[in-house]
Design a protein around this motif. Structure first.
Motif, mmCIF file in Angstrom:
data_model
loop_
_atom_site.group_PDB
_atom_site.id
_atom_site.type_symbol
_atom_site.label_atom_id
_atom_site.label_comp_id
_atom_site.label_asym_id
_atom_site.label_seq_id
_atom_site.Cartn_x
_atom_site.Cartn_y
_atom_site.Cartn_z
ATOM 1 N N ARG B 177 0.826 -1.210 0.000
ATOM 2 C CA ARG B 177 0.000 0.000 0.000
ATOM 3 C C ARG B 177 0.862 1.262 0.000
ATOM 4 O O ARG B 177 0.703 2.120 -0.855
ATOM 5 N N HIS B 178 1.793 1.339 0.929
ATOM 6 C CA HIS B 178 2.569 2.573 1.062
ATOM 7 C C HIS B 178 3.584 2.719 -0.063
ATOM 8 O O HIS B 178 3.862 3.836 -0.523
ATOM 9 N N TRP B 181 1.910 4.154 -3.097
ATOM 10 C CA TRP B 181 1.707 5.616 -3.079
ATOM 11 C C TRP B 181 2.941 6.309 -3.639
ATOM 12 O O TRP B 181 2.842 7.249 -4.430
ATOM 13 N N ALA B 182 4.114 5.838 -3.181
ATOM 14 C CA ALA B 182 5.365 6.443 -3.655
ATOM 15 C C ALA B 182 5.497 6.231 -5.166
ATOM 16 O O ALA B 182 5.899 7.138 -5.904
ATOM 17 N N GLY B 185 3.282 8.656 -7.064
ATOM 18 C CA GLY B 185 3.878 9.999 -7.067
ATOM 19 C C GLY B 185 4.986 10.096 -8.092
ATOM 20 O O GLY B 185 5.093 11.068 -8.849
ATOM 21 N N ASP B 188 3.476 10.003 -11.649
ATOM 22 C CA ASP B 188 2.796 11.270 -11.942
ATOM 23 C C ASP B 188 3.794 12.352 -12.330
ATOM 24 O O ASP B 188 3.570 13.121 -13.263
ATOM 25 N N LEU B 189 4.889 12.408 -11.583
ATOM 26 C CA LEU B 189 5.837 13.506 -11.816
ATOM 27 C C LEU B 189 6.760 13.241 -13.001
ATOM 28 O O LEU B 189 6.898 14.081 -13.890
#
Lengths: 267, 267
Positions: B177-178, B181-182, B185, B188-189
């Motif tokens: 899960r965590h 998230w990374a 990110g 996306d960038l």
């Protein structure tokens, strides 16, 4: 009155239980912090690149944008930590697991939201506070005692507004069952306001996020007040508490009507 | 191919059950497109020279990124790694392992069929609305249009492979899960979704030019907007092919290793 005290005591017990279970997984907290940092890091990097390349967005500098995003993060973290279960309402209704809250002699809302504290939200709080501090340092604005007093008031009102909006959207599931997409749509509007000043999206959008779904009161108007931007009249910036109260009343009504209308989906 | 068609039919059936959700999702995409359009309009008004492209090209790039995001953003059933993680936790992966088809291929077919259906029902209407009402441009030529479709296909392979590798990591660590998230990110960038890569600081741009993330948004969108000539299109498609092949092979090899030590939690 006695009923309210009883509900508050039950909520306290549920929070304590949740905290105890949270303390069992400390490593998980640190990995969640790293994950949240990376996820939000993309947004922060985006704002930094835009600021580096263009200097400002409208008349908002990098420091101003940090304050804007920080205020949003801290307000949202109040929702994430204490009221994150609201997002699960739809699935509880679909699977019929919502029934269990209705048969116990305790306030339904307290049971529903009190079962869990989401420590992931704490990462948002820490990051948001960091951004507010950095934003203030970058802009070099000197705050008086009133500003320091208003900051927690704005954050609490912002948290209240987002909790109420999300609760009302979640309550749509009592009527249409599948309402997640409606929530996602409003969340998309919030994504726009979280890191850029609202006025760049035009007057119609600004009126929408001020008068219809007042998410501009979570960070935009408070930031204008705290940063002395002059983009809006002071009285409008100070309306946050009134908007929060209005939305508490609306959300309470939506919840009560939803519960009255609820018919189990089975499960 | 017969198998793939069956997967597409299955996805179409399950996805068309909730039409309200689709309308909301298309609106969600339109709001996102409107948001980026306003942002780049505002930045263009400040200093047109700093955009590095003409305004119509810039808003076409940004809006098309939001349209693609409707299917590329890993959420719910779109996220390959979440599906894999859930399968291990629930134990349903054992059914997949019994089928006379490789696990990676099954995941690819299942996810690709979903993406295909979502592209028809979400991206196409959103794209059409943006072209008709928000000033999004059509591809600069038929060659660019054809190359764009090839590039999006390759972008999908890269995205799928990265998600599959993350899913395999989840089979080892049991919870991603965590980490996911990374990962989100980072994608996306560095893919050019949030800010086009040509606006990045030179050092960062050089790094992103070597990484696979730019295969996902930057290359297809630059082809769509006509930023590349024929020779450059071939070079960039070659770059995408190289990464798609490398990552698919890495996924295949790693799956063989992970399969040997796979522990199914539920069942």
């Amino acid at each position: 009155m006695q009923k309210s005290f009883f509900s508050a005591r039950i909520y306290g017990h549920l929070i304590k239980m949740s905290l105890r279970s949270m303390m069992q997984y400390r490593a998980d907290f640190w990995t969640s912090l790293a994950g949240v940092l990376a996820l939000n890091g993309a947004n922060i990097a985006q704002m930094s690149i835009v600021s580096w390349r263009f200097g400002t967005v409208g008349n908002w500098t990098a420091g101003d944008l940090m304050m804007l995003y920080g205020l949003y993060m801290v307000s949202v973290s109040l929702y994430s930590i204490f009221f994150g279960r609201i997002a699960l309402l739809e699935s509880e209704i679909i699977h019929g697991t919502f029934d269990k809250y209705l048969v116990r002699p305790v306030n339904v809302f307290v049971q529903f939201v009190g079962g869990e504290i989401r420590y992931v939200g704490l990462s948002d709080t820490l990051l948001g506070i960091g951004l507010i501090v950095l934003g203030k340092a970058f802009t070099g604005i000197a705050w008086g005692p009133l500003d320091y007093l208003m900051l927690p008031v704005f954050v609490a009102c912002g948290g209240c507004i987002i909790v109420c909006i999300r609760l009302m959207l979640a309550c749509a599931a009592f009527w249409v069952v599948k309402a997640r997409a409606l929530q996602s749509m409003i969340m998309q509007v919030m994504l726009l306001t979280q890191k850029y000043p609202v006025f760049i999206f035009g007057d119609v959008f600004k009126a929408f996020v001020t008068g219809v779904i007042p998410i501009a009161f979570m960070n935009y108007y408070p930031a204008i007040y705290l940063l002395r931007k002059g983009d809006a009249p002071i009285w409008l910036c100070l309306l946050s508490p009134a908007v929060a109260l209005l939305f508490v009343a609306l959300a309470t009504q939506a919840w009560k009507r939803g519960i009255a209308r609820y018919s189990s989906a089975g499960g | 191919m017969k198998c793939y068609r069956a997967f597409v039919r299955q996805q179409l059936n399950s996805l068309t059950l909730y039409r309200f959700e689709f309308v909301m999702k298309v609106l969600y995409g339109c709001i996102a497109m409107y948001g980026v359009r306003c942002l780049w309009y505002a930045l263009h008004a400040q200093n047109p020279a700093l955009l590095g492209r003409s305004l119509p090209d810039m808003i076409t790039y940004a809006m098309m990124a939001m349209a693609m995001d409707l299917v590329f953003y890993p959420s719910g059933d779109n996220a390959v790694y979440d599906c894999m993680n859930a399968q291990v936790k629930s134990g349903s992966i054992d059914t997949d392992l019994l089928r006379p088809m490789g696990f990676q291929r099954q995941m690819l077919y299942r996810n690709a069929s979903r993406m295909m259906v979502l592209s028809w029902v979400l991206v196409l209407p959103a794209w059409l609305l943006a072209v008709l009402f928000m000033g999004m441009q059509l591809p600069s030529s038929l060659v660019h249009l054809a190359a764009f479709f090839v590039s999006v296909g390759l972008a999908y392979f890269v995205l799928f492979s990265l998600s599959f590798l993350l899913g395999l990591l989840g089979m080892i660590t049991m919870d991603i899960r965590h980490i996911s998230w990374a990962y989100r990110g980072l994608v996306d960038l560095l893919s050019g979704k949030l800010v086009p890569l040509w606006l990045f600081p030179p050092m960062l741009m050089q790094c992103t030019n070597l990484l696979p993330f730019r295969c996902i948004y930057d290359i297809p969108l630059n082809i769509y907007t006509g930023a590349f000539d024929a020779a450059e299109i071939f070079r960039q498609l070659g770059f995408q092919c190289m990464w798609a092949l490398a990552l698919m092979s890495a996924g295949h090899l790693l799956w063989r290793k992970v399969h040997l030590r796979l522990t199914v939690q539920g069942g």
